[in-house]
Enzyme design. Structure first.
Site, mmCIF file in Angstrom:
data_model
loop_
_atom_site.group_PDB
_atom_site.id
_atom_site.type_symbol
_atom_site.label_atom_id
_atom_site.label_comp_id
_atom_site.label_asym_id
_atom_site.label_seq_id
_atom_site.Cartn_x
_atom_site.Cartn_y
_atom_site.Cartn_z
ATOM 1 N N SER A 121 -19.882 32.331 -4.490
ATOM 2 C CA SER A 121 -20.376 33.700 -4.513
ATOM 3 C C SER A 121 -21.415 33.981 -3.433
ATOM 4 O O SER A 121 -21.605 35.132 -3.062
ATOM 5 C CB SER A 121 -20.956 34.024 -5.882
ATOM 6 N N HIS A 180 -15.001 36.319 -7.859
ATOM 7 C CA HIS A 180 -14.915 36.965 -6.547
ATOM 8 C C HIS A 180 -13.548 36.794 -5.905
ATOM 9 O O HIS A 180 -13.348 37.182 -4.752
ATOM 10 C CB HIS A 180 -15.997 36.420 -5.612
ATOM 11 N N LYS A 188 -16.020 43.263 -11.048
ATOM 12 C CA LYS A 188 -16.096 43.311 -9.591
ATOM 13 C C LYS A 188 -14.906 44.110 -9.056
ATOM 14 O O LYS A 188 -14.919 45.336 -9.125
ATOM 15 C CB LYS A 188 -16.201 41.891 -9.042
#
Ligand code: WAQ
Ligand code: MG
Length: 637
Positions: A428, A456, A486
């Site tokens: 990350s 991610h 996200k």
């Protein structure tokens, strides 16, 4: 009935020895109640039942002088030495010297009921009665009745009233006070301009010596007026600041000290308010900035289809779920999303958590515990680190993305009941990607569970944004964790895996069992985002193209950066410099956070750029130019 004010004074003694005393200035109507209260206070005093109580009630003039309380500041001193030298510094700042001599006069004087009155410069004693001293009296907190008269002694409230009267007396320039209570080590210094400075250690605990010194400047023959004011003129003090008790004060000042330290190290953090929907630009403090720090990689959080799915779910199912998933919190949108996620990833099943952090904690702590081993990449996200610690398993940290090191460490864990290796899929803070095929090979060789955090990677890695397995064309890890918060533009976390794994997690995963289920709006939004992603794989390609463009712009400007994801770190090193670079970028119109310890190692601070599919080529090249400029300046910042 009289509507004026009365002074009510209490004095109590036992065997000729003073045991307690107090005074109030109250409206006539309150006199009986206050007199009773003070009698009660005298009778219940810890020094013992008095054999003599004097209660005196005297009418006061209607135009009582009202004074505003001195401002209060508290200083935590660890030792009496520290406290006394602080007191000296404070008084010196207001022109009062010879503090050492003043302090020894205070310490050496025999116990007095009142205060010494000293010429601040010559240290001559000016009080008419040296055995008794000057007693400030006829004074009270103007709001003491409204607050309800305190039963016990409130050192602080009484002292601030006294100090305020004293600093308003003619000729007085300062005061020093140390309690004569052996257990009360907090004292203060006061001047009219500096205010009231509490110091939490002015003497050693157990020392019964205390006293007060009033410091005077002026003609000595005028000192009688000062004494008269202190001993005769009634005063009500307004706006006495409320103070937590001393223990609380100390507890919280230890928190304040930690915060100050963080500040000094360039490590303090604040929430910025973005006063517009999340997107490639946002309004911050009234200015529109290009956002280079959002995890909403595919610009789905404000997508009409996604946002209105949330809105209609709120209409249909309500805002909150009202219960944990295993009790009353499961609704059709939860069931549908879990099915959608499994289908998207190509696994048998999925389980949703309230956040990505909880998904990591939930999976790791359910799978391993005491007697087990968990192996964790040294650059794993904080939620994995916390998960490992919470699990109670033996934790082995292996070198970043080093499958040989993982292999070596796993071979030392044969005696453990279970082994779990856990890694970020996209790291990350660095943006690099796990070598999933080798990770699977090594974990299988050692009969270890494999777990990958695709927070991610979801929506970013792989042709269709399906993550690492898609990108490498290999199998999934046993536990494929991801987040809705996200690229999916919603809120929550999840784990995909076998039906057995998911059933196990539903039964053993405490953050799943003991949290309220996320609301239907977040579930419906995530399902809508998955369907946008299925229908528009071009978004993922556009994101990849944007990252490539940004990195190549940077390299044209002499900055080497690389990324296999949407995260592009630009290394700075020093925390304060990173902060300054981030501020300089904001001045130039770009929101790029400085990532610092404890998110990354100390001295490894960086600017962390996150690219979105919706950034325009112009925004990206302007951002690259600003970053080049700022990092070029960085050593002068
Ligand atoms: N006028 C002049 N001097 C006085 C008076 C008065 N009304 N009352 C007490 N003194 C003198 C006397 O010499 C005492 O021995 C000495 O002051 C200390 O009195 O948390 O409790 O009542 O911010 O023990 C200060 C810190 C507490 C409060 C002071 O004083 C806080 C205290 P004590
Ligand atoms: Mg006392």
């Amino acid at each position: 009935m009289n509507d004026g004010f009365y002074s009510v004074k209490m004095r109590a003694a036992r065997g000729g020895m003073h045991t307690s005393g107090a005074e109030k200035i109250v409206p006539a109507g309150s006199v009986p109640a206050v007199a009773a209260l003070l009698a009660e206070r005298a009778l219940g005093h810890p020094k013992g039942a008095p054999d003599f109580i004097n209660l005196k009630m005297e009418a006061q003039p209607p135009d009582i002088l009202r004074l505003k309380a001195l401002p209060v500041e508290t200083h935590v001193a660890e030792t009496a030495g520290e406290g006394l030298s602080l007191a000296a510094r404070l008084l010196a700042a207001d022109g009062i010297e010879r503090i050492d001599e003043i302090m020894s006069l205070l310490r050496e004087a025999p116990p007095m009921r009142g205060a010494m009155l000293l010429d601040a410069d010559t240290l001559e004693r000016l009080e008419p009665d040296r055995e008794r001293g000057v007693r400030a009296t006829y004074m009270d907190d103007a709001s003491s009745l409204a607050k309800g008269t305190a039963r016990g002694k409130n050192h602080y409230a009484e002292a601030i009233v006294l100090a305020t009267k004293v600093q308003n007396a003619p000729g007085i320039v300062g005061e020093i006070c140390v309690s004569d209570d052996p257990d009360y080590v907090t004292g203060y210094v006061a001047t009219r301009s500096l205010g009231y400075h509490r110091i939490t250690a002015m003497k050693e605990k157990g020392d019964p010596r205390g006293g007060r010194i009033f410091l005077y400047r002026g003609r000595h023959e005028d000192a009688v007026r000062t004494v008269d004011f202190l001993e005769r003129t009634p005063v009500l003090v307004e706006d006495v600041p409320v103070l937590a008790n001393a223990g609380e004060e100390r507890r919280f000042s230890s928190l304040a000290a930690d915060l100050e330290k963080r500040e000094d190290q360039g490590l303090s953090r604040r929430c910025r308010t973005l006063s517009s929907p999340t997107g490639p630009t946002a309004v911050v403090d009234g200015r529109e900035l290009v956002v280079l720090s959002s995890n909403d990689y595919l610009d789905l959080a404000r997508d009409r289809r996604v946002a209105s799915a949330a809105a209609s779910a709120a209409d249909e199912w309500g805002a909150g779920s009202g219960g944990a998933r295993l009790t009353t919190g499961t609704q059709p949108p939860h069931v549908k999303l879990e099915k959608d996620l499994a289908e998207f990833k190509g696994t048998e099943a999925a389980i949703v958590y309230a956040s990505g952090y909880m998904a990591n904690v939930g999976a790791v702590t359910a799978l391993v515990g005491k007697g087990d081993a968990v192996l964790s990449d040294e650059l794993n996200h904080a939620s994995i680190i916390d998960a490992c610690r919470l699990s109670g398993a033996d934790v082995f940290v292996y070198r970043h993305n080093d499958m040989e090191d993982l292999n070596r460490r796993l071979s030392l864990c044969r005696e453990h009941r279970r082994r779990l290796a856990v890694s970020d899929g996209v790291f990350s803070m660095d943006g690099d990607v796990l070598d999933l095929p080798r990770f699977l090979e090594v974990t299988r060789r050692h009969d270890a569970f494999s777990m990958v955090d695709e927070a991610h990677a979801t929506g970013v890695v792989g042709e269709g944004g399906r993550g690492l397995a898609e990108r490498f064309g290999c199998a999934h890890p046993d536990v494929s964790m991801g987040t809705l918060s996200k690229a999916l533009g919603s809120q929550g976390g999840f784990v995909c895996g076998s039906r057995l794994l998911v059933e196990y997690l539903r039964n053993f995963s405490r953050p799943f069992i003991f949290s309220t289920a996320p609301g239907a709006p977040a579930m419906a939004a995530a399902s809508a985002a998955l369907s946008v992603l299925r229908d528009e794989p071009g978004r993922v390609a556009r994101l990849r193209e944007n990252v490539r463009r940004f990195v190549s712009e940077l390299s044209k400007l002499g900055i080497s950066a690389e990324s296999e994801s949407a995260i592009v770190p630009i290394m700075v090193g020093d925390e304060r410099r990173a902060l300054k670079a981030s501020k300089a970028l904001e001045e130039r119109g770009f929101l790029v956070p400085a990532i610092r310890y404890p998110t990354v190692a100390r001295g490894a601070a960086r600017l962390r750029v996150a690219i979105m599919s919706a950034h325009t080529p112009a925004q990206l090249s302007a951002a690259a130019a600003a970053i080049a400029e700022v990092t070029g300046l960085i050593h002068h910042l």
